[in-house]
Design a protein around this motif. Sequence first.
Motif, PDB file in Angstrom:
ATOM      1  N   LEU A  85       0.834  -1.197   0.000  1.00 55.21           N
ATOM      2  CA  LEU A  85       0.000   0.000   0.000  1.00 55.21           C
ATOM      3  C   LEU A  85       0.871   1.250   0.000  1.00 55.21           C
ATOM      4  CD1 LEU A  85      -2.872   1.196   0.252  1.00 55.21           C
ATOM      5  CD2 LEU A  85      -2.547   1.122   2.716  1.00 55.21           C
ATOM      6  N   LEU A  86       1.933   1.232   0.781  1.00 56.27           N
ATOM      7  CA  LEU A  86       2.841   2.375   0.830  1.00 56.27           C
ATOM      8  C   LEU A  86       3.625   2.525  -0.470  1.00 56.27           C
ATOM      9  CD1 LEU A  86       4.096   2.000   4.490  1.00 56.27           C
ATOM     10  CD2 LEU A  86       2.561   3.754   3.605  1.00 56.27           C
ATOM     11  N   ILE A  87       3.970   1.414  -1.105  1.00 59.36           N
ATOM     12  CA  ILE A  87       4.659   1.486  -2.395  1.00 59.36           C
ATOM     13  C   ILE A  87       3.728   2.094  -3.443  1.00 59.36           C
ATOM     14  CG2 ILE A  87       5.563   0.071  -4.292  1.00 59.36           C
ATOM     15  CD1 ILE A  87       6.781  -1.759  -2.120  1.00 59.36           C
ATOM     16  N   ASN A  88       2.431   1.790  -3.367  1.00 56.42           N
ATOM     17  CA  ASN A  88       1.470   2.342  -4.324  1.00 56.42           C
ATOM     18  C   ASN A  88       1.340   3.848  -4.224  1.00 56.42           C
ATOM     19  OD1 ASN A  88       0.928  -0.150  -5.384  1.00 56.42           O
ATOM     20  ND2 ASN A  88      -0.906  -0.480  -4.163  1.00 56.42           N
ATOM     21  N   ILE A  89       1.675   4.428  -3.081  1.00 59.55           N
ATOM     22  CA  ILE A  89       1.612   5.887  -2.962  1.00 59.55           C
ATOM     23  C   ILE A  89       3.012   6.495  -3.061  1.00 59.55           C
ATOM     24  CG2 ILE A  89      -0.558   5.979  -1.707  1.00 59.55           C
ATOM     25  CD1 ILE A  89       1.033   6.383   0.859  1.00 59.55           C
ATOM     26  N   ASN A  90       3.888   5.805  -3.782  1.00 64.21           N
ATOM     27  CA  ASN A  90       5.234   6.274  -4.116  1.00 64.21           C
ATOM     28  C   ASN A  90       6.151   6.442  -2.906  1.00 64.21           C
ATOM     29  OD1 ASN A  90       4.591   6.333  -6.839  1.00 64.21           O
ATOM     30  ND2 ASN A  90       3.699   8.372  -6.642  1.00 64.21           N
ATOM     31  N   LEU A  91       6.079   5.534  -1.980  1.00 61.11           N
ATOM     32  CA  LEU A  91       7.034   5.507  -0.878  1.00 61.11           C
ATOM     33  C   LEU A  91       7.911   4.257  -1.010  1.00 61.11           C
ATOM     34  CD1 LEU A  91       4.873   6.642   2.166  1.00 61.11           C
ATOM     35  CD2 LEU A  91       6.626   7.932   0.980  1.00 61.11           C
ATOM     36  N   ASP A  92       8.434   4.056  -2.209  1.00 61.67           N
ATOM     37  CA  ASP A  92       9.210   2.855  -2.503  1.00 61.67           C
ATOM     38  C   ASP A  92      10.410   2.684  -1.581  1.00 61.67           C
ATOM     39  OD1 ASP A  92       7.492   2.520  -4.615  1.00 61.67           O
ATOM     40  OD2 ASP A  92       8.821   3.525  -6.027  1.00 61.67           O
ATOM     41  N   TRP A  93      11.196   3.713  -1.424  1.00 64.06           N
ATOM     42  CA  TRP A  93      12.470   3.627  -0.711  1.00 64.06           C
ATOM     43  C   TRP A  93      12.315   3.412   0.780  1.00 64.06           C
ATOM     44  CZ3 TRP A  93      13.133   7.432   2.938  1.00 64.06           C
ATOM     45  CH2 TRP A  93      12.301   8.536   2.833  1.00 64.06           C
ATOM     46  N   SER A  94      11.187   3.805   1.331  1.00 59.24           N
ATOM     47  CA  SER A  94      11.048   3.702   2.785  1.00 59.24           C
ATOM     48  C   SER A  94       9.791   2.967   3.231  1.00 59.24           C
ATOM     49  CB  SER A  94      11.057   5.100   3.382  1.00 59.24           C
ATOM     50  OG  SER A  94       9.992   5.845   2.839  1.00 59.24           O
ATOM     51  N   SER A  95       9.193   2.212   2.347  1.00 61.66           N
ATOM     52  CA  SER A  95       7.938   1.542   2.712  1.00 61.66           C
ATOM     53  C   SER A  95       8.135   0.555   3.855  1.00 61.66           C
ATOM     54  CB  SER A  95       7.331   0.844   1.498  1.00 61.66           C
ATOM     55  OG  SER A  95       8.187  -0.177   1.044  1.00 61.66           O
ATOM     56  N   PHE A  96       9.275  -0.112   3.896  1.00 60.68           N
ATOM     57  CA  PHE A  96       9.563  -1.066   4.967  1.00 60.68           C
ATOM     58  C   PHE A  96       9.602  -0.357   6.318  1.00 60.68           C
ATOM     59  CE2 PHE A  96      12.610  -3.280   7.707  1.00 60.68           C
ATOM     60  CZ  PHE A  96      12.050  -4.549   7.738  1.00 60.68           C
ATOM     61  N   ILE A  97      10.279   0.767   6.377  1.00 59.90           N
ATOM     62  CA  ILE A  97      10.400   1.526   7.636  1.00 59.90           C
ATOM     63  C   ILE A  97       9.043   2.074   8.056  1.00 59.90           C
ATOM     64  CG2 ILE A  97      11.436   3.563   8.700  1.00 59.90           C
ATOM     65  CD1 ILE A  97      13.836   3.079   6.774  1.00 59.90           C
ATOM     66  N   PHE A  98       8.321   2.703   7.116  1.00 60.67           N
ATOM     67  CA  PHE A  98       7.024   3.270   7.450  1.00 60.67           C
ATOM     68  C   PHE A  98       6.019   2.199   7.877  1.00 60.67           C
ATOM     69  CE2 PHE A  98       8.036   7.162   4.812  1.00 60.67           C
ATOM     70  CZ  PHE A  98       8.115   8.002   5.911  1.00 60.67           C
ATOM     71  N   ALA A  99       6.043   1.066   7.209  1.00 62.17           N
ATOM     72  CA  ALA A  99       5.106  -0.006   7.556  1.00 62.17           C
ATOM     73  C   ALA A  99       5.334  -0.478   8.984  1.00 62.17           C
ATOM     74  CB  ALA A  99       5.249  -1.171   6.587  1.00 62.17           C
ATOM     75  N   HIS A 100       6.576  -0.622   9.375  1.00 61.74           N
ATOM     76  CA  HIS A 100       6.859  -1.059  10.734  1.00 61.74           C
ATOM     77  C   HIS A 100       6.561   0.036  11.761  1.00 61.74           C
ATOM     78  CE1 HIS A 100       8.720  -4.395   8.661  1.00 61.74           C
ATOM     79  NE2 HIS A 100       8.619  -5.050   9.808  1.00 61.74           N
ATOM     80  N   TYR A 101       6.801   1.298  11.399  1.00 61.40           N
ATOM     81  CA  TYR A 101       6.446   2.404  12.287  1.00 61.40           C
ATOM     82  C   TYR A 101       4.932   2.445  12.504  1.00 61.40           C
ATOM     83  CZ  TYR A 101       5.211   7.065  13.824  1.00 61.40           C
ATOM     84  OH  TYR A 101       4.644   8.116  14.500  1.00 61.40           O
ATOM     85  N   ILE A 102       4.178   2.310  11.427  1.00 68.33           N
ATOM     86  CA  ILE A 102       2.717   2.361  11.529  1.00 68.33           C
ATOM     87  C   ILE A 102       2.196   1.230  12.408  1.00 68.33           C
ATOM     88  CG2 ILE A 102       0.577   2.060  10.204  1.00 68.33           C
ATOM     89  CD1 ILE A 102       2.028   3.572   7.903  1.00 68.33           C
ATOM     90  N   ALA A 103       2.676   0.029  12.173  1.00 67.54           N
ATOM     91  CA  ALA A 103       2.214  -1.115  12.970  1.00 67.54           C
ATOM     92  C   ALA A 103       2.580  -0.936  14.442  1.00 67.54           C
ATOM     93  CB  ALA A 103       2.803  -2.408  12.418  1.00 67.54           C
ATOM     94  N   PHE A 104       3.819  -0.544  14.725  1.00 70.76           N
ATOM     95  CA  PHE A 104       4.256  -0.373  16.108  1.00 70.76           C
ATOM     96  C   PHE A 104       3.507   0.775  16.786  1.00 70.76           C
ATOM     97  CE2 PHE A 104       7.117   1.488  19.289  1.00 70.76           C
ATOM     98  CZ  PHE A 104       7.261   0.393  20.128  1.00 70.76           C
TER      99      PHE A 104
END
Length: 145
Positions: A47-66
Amino acid sequence: MELTHRIGHWADTHHPAWLDLIRMGLGTFILFKGLVFISDISVLERLLININLDWSSFIFAHYIAFAHLVGGILIALGLVTRAAILFQLPILLGAVLFVHPDESMRTINTEWWVSAVTLLLLIVFYIYGSGPWSLDQYMRTHRER
Protein backbone atom coordinates in the motif's frame (compact mmCIF):
# COMPACT_ATOMS: atom_id res chain seq x y z
CA MET A 1 2.14 27.51 26.05
CA GLU A 2 -0.40 29.55 28.00
CA LEU A 3 -3.08 28.74 25.42
CA THR A 4 -2.29 25.03 25.65
CA HIS A 5 -2.68 25.06 29.43
CA ARG A 6 -5.96 27.00 29.22
CA ILE A 7 -7.38 24.59 26.63
CA GLY A 8 -6.23 21.62 28.74
CA HIS A 9 -7.83 23.07 31.88
CA TRP A 10 -11.08 23.83 30.06
CA ALA A 11 -11.17 20.32 28.57
CA ASP A 12 -10.53 18.73 31.97
CA THR A 13 -13.42 20.62 33.56
CA HIS A 14 -15.83 19.97 30.66
CA HIS A 15 -15.08 16.30 29.94
CA PRO A 16 -18.17 14.07 30.15
CA ALA A 17 -17.47 10.59 31.49
CA TRP A 18 -19.26 8.88 28.58
CA LEU A 19 -16.63 10.31 26.25
CA ASP A 20 -14.12 8.01 27.95
CA LEU A 21 -15.99 5.00 26.59
CA ILE A 22 -15.48 6.35 23.09
CA ARG A 23 -11.77 6.92 23.87
CA MET A 24 -11.45 3.33 25.07
CA GLY A 25 -13.19 2.07 21.92
CA LEU A 26 -10.95 4.21 19.72
CA GLY A 27 -7.83 2.88 21.43
CA THR A 28 -9.07 -0.68 21.07
CA PHE A 29 -9.83 -0.10 17.38
CA ILE A 30 -6.35 1.35 16.76
CA LEU A 31 -4.79 -1.60 18.61
CA PHE A 32 -6.82 -4.00 16.46
CA LYS A 33 -5.65 -2.23 13.27
CA GLY A 34 -2.07 -2.56 14.50
CA LEU A 35 -2.59 -6.28 15.01
CA VAL A 36 -4.03 -6.58 11.50
CA PHE A 37 -1.08 -4.68 10.04
CA ILE A 38 1.52 -6.69 11.94
CA SER A 39 -0.13 -10.00 10.99
CA ASP A 40 0.55 -9.26 7.30
CA ILE A 41 3.03 -6.41 7.05
CA SER A 42 3.56 -7.03 3.32
CA VAL A 43 0.05 -5.73 2.54
CA LEU A 44 0.84 -2.48 4.30
CA GLU A 45 4.21 -2.25 2.52
CA ARG A 46 2.51 -2.71 -0.88
CA LEU A 47 0.00 0.00 0.00
CA LEU A 48 2.84 2.37 0.83
CA ILE A 49 4.66 1.49 -2.40
CA ASN A 50 1.47 2.34 -4.32
CA ILE A 51 1.61 5.89 -2.96
CA ASN A 52 5.23 6.27 -4.12
CA LEU A 53 7.03 5.51 -0.88
CA ASP A 54 9.21 2.86 -2.50
CA TRP A 55 12.47 3.63 -0.71
CA SER A 56 11.05 3.70 2.78
CA SER A 57 7.94 1.54 2.71
CA PHE A 58 9.56 -1.07 4.97
CA ILE A 59 10.40 1.53 7.64
CA PHE A 60 7.02 3.27 7.45
CA ALA A 61 5.11 -0.01 7.56
CA HIS A 62 6.86 -1.06 10.73
CA TYR A 63 6.45 2.40 12.29
CA ILE A 64 2.72 2.36 11.53
CA ALA A 65 2.21 -1.11 12.97
CA PHE A 66 4.26 -0.37 16.11
CA ALA A 67 2.65 3.05 16.65
CA HIS A 68 -0.81 1.50 16.33
CA LEU A 69 0.00 -1.30 18.76
CA VAL A 70 1.53 0.88 21.46
CA GLY A 71 -0.64 3.92 20.81
CA GLY A 72 -3.84 1.89 20.84
CA ILE A 73 -3.02 0.46 24.26
CA LEU A 74 -2.07 3.87 25.66
CA ILE A 75 -5.17 5.57 24.28
CA ALA A 76 -7.47 2.81 25.53
CA LEU A 77 -5.96 2.97 29.03
CA GLY A 78 -5.84 6.76 29.05
CA LEU A 79 -2.12 6.85 29.76
CA VAL A 80 -0.20 9.76 28.18
CA THR A 81 -3.09 10.03 25.77
CA ARG A 82 -2.04 13.26 24.08
CA ALA A 83 1.48 11.98 23.43
CA ALA A 84 0.11 8.72 22.00
CA ILE A 85 -2.22 10.71 19.76
CA LEU A 86 0.68 12.79 18.45
CA PHE A 87 2.25 9.61 17.08
CA GLN A 88 -1.06 8.59 15.47
CA LEU A 89 -1.87 11.91 13.77
CA PRO A 90 0.71 11.71 10.93
CA ILE A 91 -0.39 8.16 10.15
CA LEU A 92 -4.07 9.07 9.92
CA LEU A 93 -3.35 12.28 8.02
CA GLY A 94 -1.42 10.21 5.50
CA ALA A 95 -4.26 7.70 5.29
CA VAL A 96 -6.85 10.40 4.68
CA LEU A 97 -4.81 12.52 2.27
CA PHE A 98 -2.75 10.00 0.30
CA VAL A 99 -4.43 6.58 0.39
CA HIS A 100 -7.07 6.60 -2.36
CA PRO A 101 -8.04 10.27 -1.89
CA ASP A 102 -9.63 10.50 -5.34
CA GLU A 103 -12.09 7.71 -4.60
CA SER A 104 -13.26 9.13 -1.28
CA MET A 105 -16.07 11.34 -2.52
CA ARG A 106 -17.16 9.61 -5.72
CA THR A 107 -17.71 6.12 -4.42
CA ILE A 108 -18.38 4.48 -1.11
CA ASN A 109 -14.83 4.10 0.11
CA THR A 110 -15.37 2.76 3.63
CA GLU A 111 -11.66 2.57 4.44
CA TRP A 112 -11.29 6.30 3.74
CA TRP A 113 -14.31 7.14 5.89
CA VAL A 114 -13.02 5.00 8.76
CA SER A 115 -9.68 6.80 8.53
CA ALA A 116 -11.39 10.21 8.44
CA VAL A 117 -13.58 9.46 11.48
CA THR A 118 -10.59 8.05 13.36
CA LEU A 119 -8.60 11.20 12.57
CA LEU A 120 -11.48 13.37 13.77
CA LEU A 121 -11.74 11.40 17.03
CA LEU A 122 -7.99 11.65 17.57
CA ILE A 123 -8.21 15.44 17.23
CA VAL A 124 -11.14 15.52 19.69
CA PHE A 125 -9.22 13.47 22.25
CA TYR A 126 -6.09 15.51 21.74
CA ILE A 127 -8.14 18.52 22.82
CA TYR A 128 -10.15 16.81 25.58
CA GLY A 129 -7.39 14.61 26.95
CA SER A 130 -7.81 11.30 28.68
CA GLY A 131 -10.74 12.10 30.97
CA PRO A 132 -11.89 10.95 34.41
CA TRP A 133 -11.78 7.20 33.67
CA SER A 134 -8.10 6.97 32.79
CA LEU A 135 -4.76 6.00 34.26
CA ASP A 136 -3.67 9.63 33.89
CA GLN A 137 -6.49 10.74 36.20
CA TYR A 138 -5.77 7.90 38.62
CA MET A 139 -2.12 8.90 38.81
CA ARG A 140 -3.04 12.58 39.34
CA THR A 141 -5.37 11.78 42.22
CA HIS A 142 -3.11 9.20 43.88
CA ARG A 143 0.21 11.06 43.89
CA GLU A 144 1.09 10.07 47.46
CA ARG A 145 1.74 6.44 46.50
